[in-house]
Design a protein around this motif. Structure first.
Motif, PDB file in Angstrom:
ATOM      1  N   GLY A  96       0.812  -1.217   0.000  1.00 31.17           N
ATOM      2  CA  GLY A  96       0.000   0.000   0.000  1.00 31.17           C
ATOM      3  C   GLY A  96       0.839   1.256   0.000  1.00 31.17           C
ATOM      4  O   GLY A  96       0.541   2.220  -0.714  1.00 31.17           O
ATOM      5  N   GLU A  97       1.916   1.258   0.797  1.00 28.30           N
ATOM      6  CA  GLU A  97       2.798   2.426   0.833  1.00 28.30           C
ATOM      7  C   GLU A  97       3.507   2.629  -0.496  1.00 28.30           C
ATOM      8  O   GLU A  97       3.652   3.759  -0.963  1.00 28.30           O
ATOM      9  CB  GLU A  97       3.818   2.266   1.958  1.00 28.30           C
ATOM     10  N   ALA A  98       3.918   1.535  -1.147  1.00 30.31           N
ATOM     11  CA  ALA A  98       4.587   1.633  -2.445  1.00 30.31           C
ATOM     12  C   ALA A  98       3.626   2.199  -3.488  1.00 30.31           C
ATOM     13  O   ALA A  98       4.006   3.063  -4.293  1.00 30.31           O
ATOM     14  CB  ALA A  98       5.103   0.263  -2.878  1.00 30.31           C
ATOM     15  N   LEU A  99       2.381   1.738  -3.497  1.00 23.61           N
ATOM     16  CA  LEU A  99       1.388   2.268  -4.441  1.00 23.61           C
ATOM     17  C   LEU A  99       1.090   3.736  -4.177  1.00 23.61           C
ATOM     18  O   LEU A  99       0.945   4.530  -5.115  1.00 23.61           O
ATOM     19  CB  LEU A  99       0.092   1.445  -4.357  1.00 23.61           C
ATOM     20  N   LEU A 100       1.015   4.111  -2.900  1.00 22.88           N
ATOM     21  CA  LEU A 100       0.765   5.502  -2.550  1.00 22.88           C
ATOM     22  C   LEU A 100       1.925   6.390  -2.996  1.00 22.88           C
ATOM     23  O   LEU A 100       1.716   7.467  -3.569  1.00 22.88           O
ATOM     24  CB  LEU A 100       0.523   5.638  -1.052  1.00 22.88           C
ATOM     25  N   ASP A 101       3.154   5.949  -2.760  1.00 24.35           N
ATOM     26  CA  ASP A 101       4.326   6.725  -3.191  1.00 24.35           C
ATOM     27  C   ASP A 101       4.350   6.887  -4.708  1.00 24.35           C
ATOM     28  O   ASP A 101       4.651   7.964  -5.224  1.00 24.35           O
ATOM     29  CB  ASP A 101       5.617   6.039  -2.714  1.00 24.35           C
ATOM     30  N   GLU A 102       4.003   5.821  -5.423  1.00 23.13           N
ATOM     31  CA  GLU A 102       3.970   5.877  -6.888  1.00 23.13           C
ATOM     32  C   GLU A 102       2.907   6.862  -7.373  1.00 23.13           C
ATOM     33  O   GLU A 102       3.151   7.672  -8.269  1.00 23.13           O
ATOM     34  CB  GLU A 102       3.688   4.480  -7.444  1.00 23.13           C
ATOM     35  N   ALA A 103       1.729   6.830  -6.781  1.00 17.65           N
ATOM     36  CA  ALA A 103       0.645   7.744  -7.178  1.00 17.65           C
ATOM     37  C   ALA A 103       1.012   9.190  -6.854  1.00 17.65           C
ATOM     38  O   ALA A 103       0.742  10.094  -7.648  1.00 17.65           O
ATOM     39  CB  ALA A 103      -0.650   7.348  -6.473  1.00 17.65           C
ATOM     40  N   LEU A 104       1.641   9.422  -5.690  1.00 11.23           N
ATOM     41  CA  LEU A 104       2.059  10.783  -5.333  1.00 11.23           C
ATOM     42  C   LEU A 104       3.135  11.299  -6.273  1.00 11.23           C
ATOM     43  O   LEU A 104       3.151  12.480  -6.638  1.00 11.23           O
ATOM     44  CB  LEU A 104       2.541  10.826  -3.884  1.00 11.23           C
ATOM     45  N   ALA A 105       4.041  10.416  -6.686  1.00 12.34           N
ATOM     46  CA  ALA A 105       5.103  10.822  -7.619  1.00 12.34           C
ATOM     47  C   ALA A 105       4.497  11.229  -8.958  1.00 12.34           C
ATOM     48  O   ALA A 105       4.912  12.233  -9.559  1.00 12.34           O
ATOM     49  CB  ALA A 105       6.094   9.680  -7.799  1.00 12.34           C
ATOM     50  N   LYS A 106       3.508  10.470  -9.454  1.00 13.69           N
ATOM     51  CA  LYS A 106       2.849  10.823 -10.720  1.00 13.69           C
ATOM     52  C   LYS A 106       2.113  12.158 -10.587  1.00 13.69           C
ATOM     53  O   LYS A 106       2.150  12.990 -11.495  1.00 13.69           O
ATOM     54  CB  LYS A 106       1.859   9.729 -11.125  1.00 13.69           C
TER      55      LYS A 106
END
Length: 114
Positions: A96-106
């Motif tokens: 979940g944290e990895a997906l959140l970081d990826e979405a925030l980066a985009k």
């Protein structure tokens, strides 16, 4: 003076009802089913029909079977789950944290932030 219709007071399908009118009834057998609350249900089945192993009790809704001494237990009701609960079953916290970081980066890239 008598006036009127000869079929007054009748409806479609009315008349003497019996086996001569509608045909012979199929041979039936009555089976007793018991639920864990002790309710007995007695549905009838055609003699050549397969008898089901369980039947829902019409009084309480619990499953019933033909063994009076050993009725089936009540079905376990699952508590209501939220969408988040289903997601947490499929993904770990680190996923979940990895997906959140990826979405925030985009999102930051679209906005032009670094």
């Amino acid at each position: 003076m008598a006036t009127g219709n000869a079929i007054r007071g009748t409806r479609v399908g009315s008349g003497p009802m019996g086996e001569s009118e509608r045909g012979e009834s199929a041979a039936r057998t009555v089976v007793s089913f018991w639920c864990s609350n002790g309710h007995e249900t007695r549905p009838s089945f055609a003699v050549d029909a397969d008898i089901p192993s369980s039947w829902d009790c019409p009084r309480c809704g619990l499953p019933a079977n033909t063994d009076e001494k050993n009725p089936p237990p009540a079905k376990r009701t699952e508590p209501y789950k939220t969408h988040l609960a289903y997601v947490k079953e499929r993904r770990s916290d680190s996923d979940g944290e990895a997906l959140l970081d990826e979405a925030l980066a985009k999102l930051r890239a679209r906005r032009g932030e670094s």
